[in-house]
Design a protein around this motif. Structure first.
Motif, PDB file in Angstrom:
ATOM      1  N   GLY E  52      10.133  42.096  17.077  1.00 45.67           N
ATOM      2  CA  GLY E  52      11.006  42.784  18.009  1.00 45.67           C
ATOM      3  C   GLY E  52      10.512  42.787  19.441  1.00 45.67           C
ATOM      4  O   GLY E  52      11.074  43.462  20.291  1.00 45.67           O
ATOM      5  N   LYS E  53       9.503  41.990  19.711  1.00 48.46           N
ATOM      6  CA  LYS E  53       8.952  41.967  21.064  1.00 48.46           C
ATOM      7  C   LYS E  53       9.982  41.470  22.064  1.00 48.46           C
ATOM      8  O   LYS E  53      10.222  42.086  23.092  1.00 48.46           O
ATOM      9  CB  LYS E  53       7.721  41.054  21.098  1.00 48.46           C
ATOM     10  N   THR E  54      10.562  40.331  21.714  1.00 47.78           N
ATOM     11  CA  THR E  54      11.544  39.759  22.618  1.00 47.78           C
ATOM     12  C   THR E  54      12.712  40.708  22.804  1.00 47.78           C
ATOM     13  O   THR E  54      13.240  40.852  23.906  1.00 47.78           O
ATOM     14  CB  THR E  54      12.039  38.412  22.050  1.00 47.78           C
ATOM     15  N   THR E  55      13.085  41.346  21.732  1.00 49.46           N
ATOM     16  CA  THR E  55      14.221  42.244  21.824  1.00 49.46           C
ATOM     17  C   THR E  55      13.946  43.376  22.804  1.00 49.46           C
ATOM     18  O   THR E  55      14.818  43.742  23.593  1.00 49.46           O
ATOM     19  CB  THR E  55      14.565  42.778  20.428  1.00 49.46           C
ATOM     20  N   VAL E  56      12.751  43.905  22.764  1.00 47.36           N
ATOM     21  CA  VAL E  56      12.399  44.953  23.723  1.00 47.36           C
ATOM     22  C   VAL E  56      12.540  44.415  25.140  1.00 47.36           C
ATOM     23  O   VAL E  56      13.176  45.016  26.002  1.00 47.36           O
ATOM     24  CB  VAL E  56      10.967  45.455  23.481  1.00 47.36           C
ATOM     25  N   SER E  57      11.963  43.229  25.359  1.00 46.27           N
ATOM     26  CA  SER E  57      11.974  42.721  26.724  1.00 46.27           C
ATOM     27  C   SER E  57      13.401  42.425  27.174  1.00 46.27           C
ATOM     28  O   SER E  57      13.759  42.664  28.323  1.00 46.27           O
ATOM     29  CB  SER E  57      11.107  41.473  26.828  1.00 46.27           C
ATOM     30  N   ARG E  58      14.197  41.949  26.262  1.00 44.16           N
ATOM     31  CA  ARG E  58      15.577  41.634  26.653  1.00 44.16           C
ATOM     32  C   ARG E  58      16.398  42.888  26.866  1.00 44.16           C
ATOM     33  O   ARG E  58      17.319  42.893  27.670  1.00 44.16           O
ATOM     34  CB  ARG E  58      16.221  40.741  25.627  1.00 44.16           C
ATOM     35  N   ALA E  59      16.062  43.901  26.141  1.00 46.29           N
ATOM     36  CA  ALA E  59      16.766  45.157  26.363  1.00 46.29           C
ATOM     37  C   ALA E  59      16.415  45.674  27.753  1.00 46.29           C
ATOM     38  O   ALA E  59      17.282  46.159  28.483  1.00 46.29           O
ATOM     39  CB  ALA E  59      16.379  46.177  25.300  1.00 46.29           C
ATOM     40  N   ILE E  60      15.189  45.506  28.134  1.00 52.34           N
ATOM     41  CA  ILE E  60      14.804  45.940  29.478  1.00 52.34           C
ATOM     42  C   ILE E  60      15.544  45.132  30.531  1.00 52.34           C
ATOM     43  O   ILE E  60      16.033  45.674  31.514  1.00 52.34           O
ATOM     44  CB  ILE E  60      13.271  45.798  29.665  1.00 52.34           C
ATOM     45  N   MET E  61      15.669  43.845  30.263  1.00 51.86           N
ATOM     46  CA  MET E  61      16.358  42.989  31.227  1.00 51.86           C
ATOM     47  C   MET E  61      17.874  43.155  31.173  1.00 51.86           C
ATOM     48  O   MET E  61      18.603  42.515  31.908  1.00 51.86           O
ATOM     49  CB  MET E  61      16.016  41.514  30.978  1.00 51.86           C
ATOM     50  N   GLY E  62      18.332  43.958  30.248  1.00 50.18           N
ATOM     51  CA  GLY E  62      19.778  44.169  30.161  1.00 50.18           C
ATOM     52  C   GLY E  62      20.507  43.052  29.471  1.00 50.18           C
ATOM     53  O   GLY E  62      21.727  42.922  29.567  1.00 50.18           O
ATOM     54  N   ILE E  63      19.790  42.202  28.746  1.00 47.83           N
ATOM     55  CA  ILE E  63      20.464  41.121  28.032  1.00 47.83           C
ATOM     56  C   ILE E  63      20.981  41.633  26.696  1.00 47.83           C
ATOM     57  O   ILE E  63      22.030  41.235  26.232  1.00 47.83           O
ATOM     58  CB  ILE E  63      19.506  39.937  27.834  1.00 47.83           C
ATOM     59  N   MET E  96      11.779  37.997  35.171  1.00 51.40           N
ATOM     60  CA  MET E  96      11.272  37.646  33.852  1.00 51.40           C
ATOM     61  C   MET E  96      10.671  36.237  33.889  1.00 51.40           C
ATOM     62  O   MET E  96      11.185  35.348  34.556  1.00 51.40           O
ATOM     63  CB  MET E  96      12.443  37.695  32.873  1.00 51.40           C
ATOM     64  N   ILE E  97       9.611  36.077  33.136  1.00 54.41           N
ATOM     65  CA  ILE E  97       9.055  34.736  32.935  1.00 54.41           C
ATOM     66  C   ILE E  97       9.303  34.375  31.483  1.00 54.41           C
ATOM     67  O   ILE E  97       9.024  35.184  30.590  1.00 54.41           O
ATOM     68  CB  ILE E  97       7.547  34.705  33.226  1.00 54.41           C
ATOM     69  N   GLU E 175       8.724  43.635  41.827  1.00 56.10           N
ATOM     70  CA  GLU E 175       7.660  44.604  41.619  1.00 56.10           C
ATOM     71  C   GLU E 175       7.182  44.556  40.192  1.00 56.10           C
ATOM     72  O   GLU E 175       6.065  44.929  39.879  1.00 56.10           O
ATOM     73  CB  GLU E 175       8.195  46.024  41.890  1.00 56.10           C
ATOM     74  N   PHE E 176       8.086  44.140  39.341  1.00 58.74           N
ATOM     75  CA  PHE E 176       7.808  44.220  37.922  1.00 58.74           C
ATOM     76  C   PHE E 176       8.176  42.886  37.274  1.00 58.74           C
ATOM     77  O   PHE E 176       9.249  42.346  37.509  1.00 58.74           O
ATOM     78  CB  PHE E 176       8.672  45.350  37.333  1.00 58.74           C
ATOM     79  N   LEU E 177       7.231  42.365  36.508  1.00 62.98           N
ATOM     80  CA  LEU E 177       7.502  41.079  35.865  1.00 62.98           C
ATOM     81  C   LEU E 177       7.430  41.238  34.348  1.00 62.98           C
ATOM     82  O   LEU E 177       6.447  41.777  33.832  1.00 62.98           O
ATOM     83  CB  LEU E 177       6.450  40.057  36.271  1.00 62.98           C
ATOM     84  N   VAL E 178       8.468  40.786  33.696  1.00 60.86           N
ATOM     85  CA  VAL E 178       8.444  40.784  32.249  1.00 60.86           C
ATOM     86  C   VAL E 178       8.079  39.375  31.827  1.00 60.86           C
ATOM     87  O   VAL E 178       8.771  38.415  32.186  1.00 60.86           O
ATOM     88  CB  VAL E 178       9.826  41.170  31.676  1.00 60.86           C
ATOM     89  N   ALA E 179       7.001  39.246  31.092  1.00 63.81           N
ATOM     90  CA  ALA E 179       6.579  37.905  30.684  1.00 63.81           C
ATOM     91  C   ALA E 179       6.610  37.834  29.159  1.00 63.81           C
ATOM     92  O   ALA E 179       5.768  38.411  28.490  1.00 63.81           O
ATOM     93  CB  ALA E 179       5.187  37.618  31.212  1.00 63.81           C
ATOM     94  N   ASP E 180       7.634  37.177  28.645  1.00 60.58           N
ATOM     95  CA  ASP E 180       7.792  37.097  27.195  1.00 60.58           C
ATOM     96  C   ASP E 180       7.119  35.832  26.691  1.00 60.58           C
ATOM     97  O   ASP E 180       7.656  34.747  26.790  1.00 60.58           O
ATOM     98  CB  ASP E 180       9.286  37.107  26.851  1.00 60.58           C
ATOM     99  N   GLU E 181       5.964  35.990  26.133  1.00 57.49           N
ATOM    100  CA  GLU E 181       5.174  34.873  25.629  1.00 57.49           C
ATOM    101  C   GLU E 181       5.165  33.699  26.601  1.00 57.49           C
ATOM    102  O   GLU E 181       5.562  32.601  26.256  1.00 57.49           O
ATOM    103  CB  GLU E 181       5.713  34.415  24.271  1.00 57.49           C
ATOM    104  N   PRO E 182       4.695  33.930  27.806  1.00 57.60           N
ATOM    105  CA  PRO E 182       4.812  32.874  28.812  1.00 57.60           C
ATOM    106  C   PRO E 182       3.878  31.704  28.572  1.00 57.60           C
ATOM    107  O   PRO E 182       4.000  30.685  29.230  1.00 57.60           O
ATOM    108  CB  PRO E 182       4.451  33.593  30.118  1.00 57.60           C
ATOM    109  N   ILE E 183       2.976  31.831  27.647  1.00 65.18           N
ATOM    110  CA  ILE E 183       2.018  30.735  27.464  1.00 65.18           C
ATOM    111  C   ILE E 183       2.034  30.147  26.071  1.00 65.18           C
ATOM    112  O   ILE E 183       1.411  29.132  25.819  1.00 65.18           O
ATOM    113  CB  ILE E 183       0.580  31.202  27.771  1.00 65.18           C
TER     114      ILE E 183
END
Ligand SMILES: Nc1ncnc2c1ncn2[C@@H]1O[C@H](COP(=O)(O)OP(=O)(O)OP(=O)(O)O)[C@@H](O)[C@H]1O
Ligand SMILES: Nc1ncnc2c1ncn2[C@@H]1O[C@H](COP(=O)(O)OP(=O)(O)OP(=O)(O)O)[C@@H](O)[C@H]1O
Ligand SMILES: [Mg+2]
Ligand SMILES: [Mg+2]
Lengths: 303, 352, 320, 602, 311
Positions: E52-63, E96-97, E175-183
């Motif tokens: 659910g990691k991606t889901t959290v980040s996408r919820a933050i991004m409003g996706i 987001m990255i 100011e804020f960067l969401v990096a979803d498994e960027p590497i």
């Protein structure tokens, strides 16, 4: 080997970043990939010459393709110097008619393709991208595709007067949906792709997402569909002629010619042969050239 | 130690070329390798360095546009590099050398049951009848840690999770009882926890069947876990090989250094990690000198002129770098690597 | 699953109803003379005509007419033809004509599928070699050249060379050949090209590579993996095509004088036999929609991934 | 060799019904002609001879005709089996009752309504009742009055008696039409009037053949009736009519022996030149059908309407259309032979003295003239132009506008010369070519001042074109129904049933009325000839060509079948002899000569 | 401790639940998750695939829409319907990255467009010259050559592409960067480049990160605090070193034990702990979110908390 060889070489991390590729242009690569294929290039040239000739012929030559000969000895003349492809049952020059007919058919096909593809791409892109439209568009699709095309063509050409625009309307009001469907499927697979999500995160508005992120990926489908629509439209005109709903008599078209030639085929084969050969060359060329061009426009095939 | 063991596969100076729309691409440039019976050899190297292509050539599984341009692949007295016909390969594939591919999602036919897919190789290679083959397949499933094998047997791949699918793939490959098993990044698509379990399964199988394993990965942690020996590959060449501790604790090639040094596990909070700049060489072009030279801050001038030969570090440890030449300047491996041993032993011993 | 089926059926019904309404409204655009036989029309006075139309219910609001039509259909009463076969019950007409189109359709479908699959296999097998090129040439020709032309030439030439009758006679088996073959030409091309495409796609899949690395022979892989999987996506289309064979083929039935359904619709429209048009459209729509529906079900049947689509996701969600 | 026992021919569009009272096309006509016998028939010389009636007589002024039936003739069913029903006098009364019922929609009934006494009144009474007009009778009462009011009766089982309003010496020519065929009431009741003739089971027969098979859109098969009263004269065992919608292959089918007969277009004949088939092509006999050009006097197209209502313009057309040239399309060798200058055909109507009606002086002149005269046409046209335009090419009283004659055509009338005339024709290739040729011809003759706009009707001339009046010029035709000029001229009067142009010429109407009042044939024909001459002189309609006369290839021995200009006769195959090989033109000529010689003494 | 609490909270996730429909069934990919991120810190979310990691980040991004709960950015809710200007501000300052540098760049657009896409959206430049200058500056910042702007993404290596993706985010001056498994999609040798870059930016631009990964060794290196998520629930949250030193939850322990170490000797003696959820006995008493040590939170019931603390 000098000892110097075992000293450190100068090093620049920025230079290491340089990538090996040269500047790349999508269309140039597409074109380059396309012309590498000799068959399609040949066909493209043939097609180009035929299309050009048919467009120029009415300007260059003064032969009236509809000129009926009152002298019956001029009817059904076999090919000779005066009439390269012979004459038909009313002494009309088949050579001239073939070019006029080719022109009509090509114009018709291009017009239809223009509308089909134009409407289809826009509708398909929206259909695929805007989720809310999916249900209604799917239903429209089901409805349109479940009305047999013959019913539709015939009904429309019956309700309206047979003619160029009637055929265009009849064909395009139906043809766009299949293209739209293709586009939609592709768009759906693109819609959720990461780079679209990225664009949305950047707040990119819908029109630019469609224009920049979606449509450019549809180029090969668009070309493919255009290429398929053209021979199909030419064929449809021939078919409509067969059931008596083709273009009006004074419009020379390949459909008209084929149908006339067909009824006399056993007696005067040349009346069918030449228009058919030209027609076949054009449709086959369009088909193949279109396919190859669609292939070439896929960057996967670029090198 | 090495000499006493039997060499099961000898690969000498293999060059592999691909024909890509009229252009020639050299994916493997004179790579050599020996494999001993019962050992695990890991090949590491970055993406595109030719690891897969190289090992695929042992099975005749190169894509149609590719060929072994020169070199020998000696196995059981035959030179596989000279095989031309499909039938020759059929004798090798599966029963002698088997391969496991990277992506568990796609390696199984989605329309056939797991059972069928295992059984078909067992009947083919071991000549068992249907019932026996079924028994054997069930046993194999059990060995790779799939419980409930009898029920799982009749299910389709999509009913399995990624980890289980990968186990099935391993079961299939192992069911042929090959002499050599090539694992091409068999766990990269998986979670660390599942990955660890699968590695255990593999080791278990190897112990049981005594096969040799070639293990391809770019994860040095995995290498450390499974390998007896390591070969480091860069731009189609093997640049260093040796026993695992030798390569980990005493790497000699600048690329090996770079690879190890950039490991995040070795990073120090707040400090920059070591990085490799630039991009790998273009394989369409002929490479002059050492392929890694343009990205190597400590490249020597000769690196741009002439390809280095093999230099022996020990009986079992070799590297292809001019730095081992007697006239080369003394160059130390990055500090961080020197610290590898102590650091890993100390800091990374997570609280258990 | 059964909920899904019910939902799909309802959806399909909706489509059919909309199609019929659409055609119904289109038909209203045609002159009302279409409801008279010519003689009626001549003999009747203006008042008689409007009385007649009133009687038929043509002047009623479209809603009521539609309601009546659907009610009739529901009772199994398709009504009678007006101008094409005056006064003949439409069910009788269908009973006479459907068998021909159906038999020809089935025969040609059988041939299309067998030869088309053969062609596809051959093309995939010898990809980029001459059988593939030849097959492609055939497919291109069939697709790009208007069928009217080559169908006609086939009729003239083949019957001439083989000394076969030019048109179809029910009691002379030899006259079945050409129409069936002609009907199959596009089908063969269609199945051929798609099977080839799917097989080529399939051959590049990782699991085929894996199968090869297992030591399975090319032949075995072709048969048990590639072909089998490539056929699956085609299976979806078989029911539509099967059902729509009833519709017949206008051109072929016309040139071979086959008394099938092919020309019926065109003729009915030209003759403005609105009742007949209406029924035919209904039938085609039902067949089309049903075909797609059955195709989807069949697909779910042959492709385990689809059948269990719902369950699978559940499991995956539940699994660690 | 052996003579074939099967005659195979083709038809292009499916018959709507085989109810023999409702003959809509030649295919149905063919079937009716061979499966039904009437009271009398024509023999192969055209003479009226006994058929179901053994003999007949009439009173002195030809108003009462009595027919004595052949006893013991049974109706036959579609299996070729005799039914229990015998053909009796009542069947003829029932036939008349059937066609007199407006609800049955028998289209040709108008032809005899004014002949059989009481029929007209009876028919219209029923129509009025159906329309809700109060005529002081209920429908039942009106129906019940049939026997007492309509002039047909069955004094006994084998005697049929017709009472006529006027002296009708040519009454026998009516009897070969379908309107006088018998009908078995019990059978009709058993199948219902609605369904009568919709399948082969819903018919029974009295003719030389019975309908053995009727498969819609495929084949109609007639088999020899073994119980036929005159079975001995029926030589061919089976007649097969095959539907071949696509007629481009018909000639080929004949050459390959798949059909026994075909007609040929001019092109086709030309193409056979030099092949072995050339000698098999012969010219069929002309029929009594006449084609003419009809003009729409009340067209929506103001340009055409102005000109068509001008006699000089009509005359210009009359002389300007080279009809023979048009016929070259069907007959490239002797197109003139097909021309017909009169409305009433030659060789069918004779007065008491045996003189052909068309040989009456006024018509004889017309019959023998050549109408095409380019200079004369131009002269007339100039006159018309002078009368109708203002000298600058503007047509007086015509303002520019779009004329909606959709779906046939849309005309942009500019009110200027050239005058645009909408010519409507069917879609078939020959007719299309004819239209194109006519267009060019008028352009040529009138220096581009007359421009034909071509329009096509897809299917139905009457519904698509004539009824909604979407034409200016059209070729029309009529078949000849009985041996009197009234048969045609009577329908061409103001509001007449074939007055498709809706003109009105009171002089003509008066002449026709006057002629119809005459009982002396000579007087009658004299006045009719004046009327006909009036139409022609004023170019009200322009007669064009005779029906028939097509190039044919056939295996029927010429002149072996019944001959006659009326009703179903022309389509009867009774007595037909087939031969193995196609007949040759020489054979045809030889037989024709012999036949004419035989005919003369008759 | 008290000092820490004064730090500014940039993002707060409160009882976030995200449901997905599977056919007719609903399931929660993220189930009642709460955490907050301080300004200037790197907050990491780790957990296995599908947790659910991606889901959290996408919820933050409003996706993805939050089914329940709230997400506050700078104290304002961003999970519901934002006003136009709110949304603009949010989209500008939160970037987001993406995980996969191959998939997240539009292949048919030039780098120039990709990088300036956000500038176009918010009209953040006056003229073409200014835009060009910004693009150039940003490319340099991420270590790319300015003339890459005129090329297409496929001409670049994975690491370079990822840096283009970062440039696209940076140019907005977030100011804020969401990096979803960027590497995770990158090669080992390239990962270091990106990690260095992220670190550098943090220092230089004072960025705040939400960093998502499953590779714990990377996470340890880069993050200030770490939350471990398992099947949609956060099971443990602590400062980075604290978590590594003293993992409490058995799942966390399993995760840590599975990390492969680039060291043959320690790998030889590796002791794999396999997490078995059935050891919990949550039927009667559901677990609660407790602070086991200061700043070290864990999801456990009383008994477990006791047990784990004692060890
Ligand atoms: N069929 C082929 N045609 C052309 N080039 C190919 C083909 N297969 C592989 N290559 C090229 O060969 C080179 C080596 O590829 P290979 O797959 O062996 O790399 P790898 O080391 O296995 O990388 P990864 O770790 O990503 O799997 C790559 O540059 C690749 O593009
Ligand atoms: N759009 C969606 N529709 C339905 N289910 C979804 C959707 N997106 C994610 N899921 C499901 O939600 C769960 C959590 O997914 P998520 O992508 O957040 O996991 P993750 O921790 O990011 O995994 P990974 O490490 O593989 O990226 C998974 O079971 C996934 O299948
Ligand atoms: Mg690989
Ligand atoms: Mg994820």
């Amino acid at each position: 080997m000098s000892d110097d060889a075992f000293t450190f070489a100068p090093w620049n991390p920025e230079a290491a970043e340089e990538t090996g590729y040269s500047h790349y242009s999508y269309w140039r690569s597409t074109f380059r990939t396309f012309i590498k294929n000799r068959l399609s290039l040949t066909l493209l040239i043939i097609m180009g010459v035929l299309v050009l000739f048919s467009l120029l012929y009415p300007v260059l030559a003064s032969v009236d393709p509809n000129k009926v000969a009152l002298d019956s000895s001029l009817w059904n003349r076999r090919p000779d110097f005066a009439h390269i492809f012979g004459t038909d049952g009313l002494g009309r020059d088949i050579w001239a008619r073939t070019w006029y007919g080719t022109r009509t058919s090509i114009l018709l096909a291009f017009t239809i393709a223009f509308f089909d593809v134009g409407i289809g791409v826009v509708a398909g892109a929206l259909w695929g991208y805007v989720r809310k439209s999916d249900q209604i568009m799917t239903e429209i699709y089901n409805v349109i595709t479940n009305i047999p095309s013959t019913v539709y063509l015939i009904l429309l050409s019956y309700i309206m007067k047979p003619g160029f625009w009637t055929i265009v309307i009849a064909m395009s009001s139906r043809g766009w949906i299949t293209i739209a469907r293709f586009i939609r499927n592709k768009v759906i697979s693109l819609r959720e792709s990461e780079y679209n999500v990225a664009s949305r995160c950047l707040g990119t508005p819908l029109n630019r997402i469609l224009g920049k992120n979606i449509i450019p990926f549809l180029v090969s489908i668009i070309i493919m569909q255009t290429a398929l629509t053209i021979p199909y439209s030419i064929g449809a005109e021939v078919f409509l002629g067969f059931i008596g709903l083709g273009l009006p008599l004074d419009t020379v078209s390949l459909g008209n010619m084929v149908n006339q030639g067909r009824s006399n085929f056993m007696l005067y084969p040349f009346q069918l042969t030449w228009p058919t050969v030209i027609l076949a060359v054009i449709t086959v060329s369009f088909y193949i050239v279109g396919n190859k061009f669609a292939d070439a426009s896929d960057p996967k095939n670029h090198l | 130690m090495t000499e006493t063991r039997e060499k099961i596969l000898r690969v000498e100076d293999v060059v592999i070329r691909f024909n890509l729309r009229g252009k020639e691409l050299t994916a493997v440039r004179s790579a050599s390798l020996d494999l001993y019976k019962g050992e695990t050899l890991a090949i590491v190297g970055e993406s595109g360095s030719g690891k897969s292509v190289f090992t695929k050539s042992f099975l005749g599984m190169l894509d149609k546009n590719g060929r072994v341009a020169s070199g020998n692949i000696l196995f059981e007295g035959e030179n596989l590099a000279e095989f031309t016909r499909e039938e020759q390969w059929l004798k090798i594939r599966g029963r002698k050398i088997a391969m496991i591919f990277q992506d568990p999602m796609t390696a199984l036919n989605p329309l056939k049951t797991i059972g069928e897919q295992i059984r078909e190789v067992i009947t083919l290679h071991r000549g068992m009848n249907r019932q026996e083959a079924r028994e054997e397949a069930l046993a194999m499933l059990g060995k790779v840690g799939i419980g409930d094998a009898a029920q799982r047997y009749g299910q389709y791949p999509h009913e399995f999770s990624g980890g289980m699918r990968q186990r099935v793939v391993i079961a299939i490959a192992a069911a042929c009882r090959p002499d050599i098993l090539i694992c091409d990044e068999p766990t990269t698509a998986l979670d660390v926890t599942i990955q660890a379990q699968i590695l255990e399964n593999l080791k278990e199988l190897q112990r049981e069947m005594g096969m040799s394993i070639i293990f391809i990965t770019h994860d040095l942690g995995v290498v450390a876990n499974v390998a007896d020996r390591v070969a480091v590959m860069y731009a189609g060449e093997i640049v260093e090989y040796g026993r695992t501790p030798e390569v980990f604790y005493d790497p000699r090639h600048p690329y090996s250094w770079a690879l190890l040094a950039s490991l995040p596990q070795l990073g120090e909070k707040g400090e920059d990690l070591y990085t490799i700049h630039g991009t790998p060489p273009n394989l369409f072009k002929e490479i002059k000198g050492d392929a890694f030279a343009p990205r190597n801050p400590r490249a020597l001038k000769i690196d741009f002129e002439e390809a280095p030969p093999w230099f022996a570090v020990s009986d079992t440890h070799f590297a292809k770098t001019w730095l081992l030449h007697e006239s080369a300047p003394e160059v130390e491996a990055p500090k961080i690597i020197q610290r590898l041993k102590e650091k890993s032993l100390k800091g990374l011993d997570y609280g258990s | 699953m059964s909920r899904y089926i019910v939902k799909r059926i309802l959806q399909s019904l909706l489509t059919v109803v909309i199609v019929v309404i659409a055609v119904f409204l289109l038909l209203r655009l045609m002159p009302t003379s279409g409801y008279f036989t010519r003689d009626d029309y001549i003999n009747m006075t203006e008042e008689m005509r409007s009385a007649y139309l009133r009687n038929l219910g043509i002047t009623d609001p479209a809603v009521i007419q539609l309601q009546r039509f659907f009610a009739g259909v529901f009772r199994g009463d398709l009504g009678r033809s007006i101008t094409v076969y005056p006064k003949l019950p439409i069910s009788t007409i269908l009973a006479e004509k459907v068998p021909y189109s159906l038999w020809f359709g089935l025969a040609s479908m059988f041939i299309s599928v067998t030869l088309g699959f053969g062609l596809g296999i051959l093309m995939a097998r010898f990809k980029d070699r001459w059988p593939d090129h030849l097959g492609t040439a055939y497919v291109v020709a069939v697709r790009a050249i208007p069928s009217l032309i080559y169908l006609f030439l086939i009729q003239i030439w083949v019957t001439g060379i083989m000394r076969w009758p030019m048109v179809f006679y029910e009691d002379r088996p030899v006259t079945w050949i050409l129409p069936v073959v002609s009907l199959s030409l596009t089908g063969i091309a269609w199945y051929g090209i798609w099977l080839r495409r799917f097989m080529v796609d399939e051959e590049n899949r990782d699991y085929i590579k894996f199968a090869r690395s297992k030591g399975l022979s090319q032949k075995y892989i072709m048969r048990h993996h590639v072909l089998r999987n490539a056929v699956v996506p085609l299976v979806q289309y078989l029911p539509v095509q099967l059902l729509l064979t009833i519709a017949g083929s206008l051109i072929i039935e016309s040139i071979y004088s086959i008394p099938g359904m092919g020309g019926l619709l065109v003729y009915a429209i030209k003759q403005q036999d609105n009742n007949l048009v209406q029924v035919l459209v209904l039938i085609y729509a039902v067949l089309g929609v049903a075909g797609v529906f059955v195709g989807d079900l069949l697909m779910a049947f042959v492709d385990p991934r689809i059948r269990l689509a719902e369950k699978k996701k559940k499991k995956e969600a539940l699994r660690v | 060799g052996e003579t074939p026992d099967q005659y195979r021919t083709t038809y292009a569009t499916e018959v709507k019904t085989l109810n023999y009272f409702l003959l809509l096309d030649t295919t149905a006509l063919r079937v009716a002609a061979n499966t039904m016998d009437g009271l009398v028939e024509n023999d192969r010389y055209g003479k009226f001879v006994p058929s179901l009636a053994e003999r007949w007589d009439h009173n002195g002024d030809f108003t009462e005709w009595t027919f004595y039936l052949r006893p013991g003739v049974k109706w036959v069913d579609s299996m070729g089996q005799e039914t229990a029903w015998e053909v009796t006098a009542d069947d003829f009364v029932e036939g008349m009752r059937f066609i007199a019922e407006p609800k049955n929609g028998i289209k040709n009934v108008g032809i005899i309504r004014k002949v059989i006494s009481g029929l007209n009144g009876y028919y219209w009474d029923l129509v009025d009742i159906d329309d809700g007009v109060d005529i002081g009778k209920t429908r039942e009462e009106a129906l019940a009055s049939f026997d007492s009011s309509v002039g047909v009766s069955a004094p006994d089982k084998y005697t049929v008696k017709y009472t006529l309003d006027n002296p009708t010496p040519y009454f026998l020519s009516y009897l070969v039409t379908e309107l006088f065929f018998p009908l078995e009431k019990e059978f009709l009741d058993s199948v219902g009037a609605e369904d009568f003739g919709t399948t082969k089971e819903k018919l029974i027969f009295t003719g030389a053949y019975y309908l053995a098979d009727w498969q819609r859109d495929k084949e109609i098969r007639l088999a020899k009736n073994e119980h036929y009263w005159d079975a001995g004269t029926v030589n061919v065992g089976e007649i097969s009519l095959q539907k071949v919608a696509d007629d481009s292959i018909r000639v080929q089918m004949f050459q390959r022996g798949e059909v026994s007969a075909t007609t040929l277009q001019g092109d086709q004949v030309k193409a056979l030149e030099g092949t072995k088939w050339a000698e098999n092509v012969f010219l069929d006999e002309k029929s009594s059908v006449t084609y003419w050009f009809a003009m729409n006097y009340t067209s929506d197209n103001p340009e055409a309407r102005a000109f068509i209502n001008n006699v000089n313009f009509r005359k210009a057309l009359y002389h300007g259309i080279d009809r023979a040239k048009l016929l070259e399309l069907v007959n490239p060798y002797e197109p003139e032979a097909l021309l017909r200058n009169t409305i009433i055909p030659e060789d069918v109507i004779f007065d008491e003295n045996g003189q052909d009606y068309t040989d009456y002086p006024l018509l004889k002149e017309v019959k023998e003239r050549r109408t095409y005269d380019r200079e004369l046409a131009q002269e007339y046209f100039q006159k018309a132009v002078d009368e109708l335009t203002d000298g600058n090419g503007n047509i007086k009283g015509v303002s520019p506008g779009t004329v909606d004659m959709l779906p046939i055509a849309e005309i942009k009338a500019d009110g200027k010369l050239p005058v645009q005339i909408l010519f409507v024709h069917p879609t078939d290739p020959t007719k299309t070519r004819e239209a194109l040729l006519l267009q060019e011809m008028l352009r040529d003759t009138f220096d581009g001042q007359v421009e034909l706009v071509l329009g096509q009707y897809v299917d139905d001339k009457y519904n698509d074109t004539i009824k909604p009046r979407r034409f200016d010029l059209l070729y029309d035709s009529f078949s000849f129904k009985y041996a009197d000029p009234m048969a045609q001229l009577g329908r061409l009067v103001t509001d007449g049933s074939v007055n498709d142009g809706q003109y009105s010429f009171p002089e003509f109407d008066k002449l026709v009325e006057e002629a119809d009042g005459k009982t002396s044939l000579t007087d009658r024909y004299e006045i009719f000839s004046r009327a006909e001459r009036f139409l022609i002189d004023n170019a009200v309609i322009i007669p064009w060509q005779a029906g028939g006369g097509a190039y044919s290839m056939d295996t029927v021995v010429p002149f072996s079948t019944p001959r006659g200009g009326f009703g179903v006769t022309r389509f009867k195959y009774k007595g037909m002899i087939l031969q193995q090989n196609p007949i040759t033109a020489d054979q045809y000529k030889m037989l024709e000569k012999a036949f004419r010689a035989d005919l003369a003494p008759n | 401790m008290a000092a820490e609490d004064k730090r500014e909270i940039l993002l707060e996730v409160k009882n976030l639940t995200v449901d997905f429909k599977l056919g007719r069934r609903k399931f929660s990919a993220v189930d009642d998750v709460s955490f907050h991120i301080y300004k200037g810190e790197t907050f990491s979310l780790v957990g296995e695939s599908g947790s659910g990691k991606t889901t959290v980040s996408r919820a933050i991004m409003g996706i993805h829409q939050a089914s329940q709960g709230d997400i506050l950015y700078k104290g304002e809710s961003v999970s519901g319907n934002m006003t136009g200007s709110q949304e603009r501000k949010f989209r500008q300052s939160v970037q987001m990255i993406f995980q996969d540098p191959m998939a997240s760049l539009n292949e048919r657009a030039k780098v120039d467009y990709i990088v300036s896409e956000g500038l176009y959206n918010f009209k953040l430049f006056k003229g073409e010259k200014e835009r060009k200058a910004k693009v150039e500056r940003t490319l340099r910042k991420v270590g790319l050559l300015p003339d890459f702007a005129s090329r297409f993404p496929h001409e670049f290596s994975g690491g370079q592409r990822q840096r283009i993706g970062i440039a696209r985010a940076l140019i907005m001056e977030p100011e804020f960067l969401v990096a979803d498994e960027p590497i995770s999609a990158l090669d080992v040798s390239i990962r270091a480049q990106i990690l260095n870059l992220l670190n550098k930016l943090k220092k230089e631009e004072d960025l705040t990160y939400l960093f998502i990964a499953h590779d714990l060794s990377v996470v340890r290196l880069i993050s200030d605090r770490i939350a471990v998520i398992y099947k949609g629930k956060i099971v443990e949250l602590a400062e980075s070193e604290e978590l590594f030193r003293r993992p409490l939850h058995p799942y966390t322990k399993g995760l840590l034990s599975a990390i492969p170490l680039p060291d043959p000797e320690s790998e030889k003696n590796k002791n794999l702990l396999i997490y078995d959820p059935s050891i919990h006995d949550y039927d009667k008493v559901p677990p609660s979110w407790c602070e086991a040590y200061p700043g070290h939170w864990v999801l456990a019931d009383e008994r477990e908390l006791d047990l784990w603390r004692r060890r």
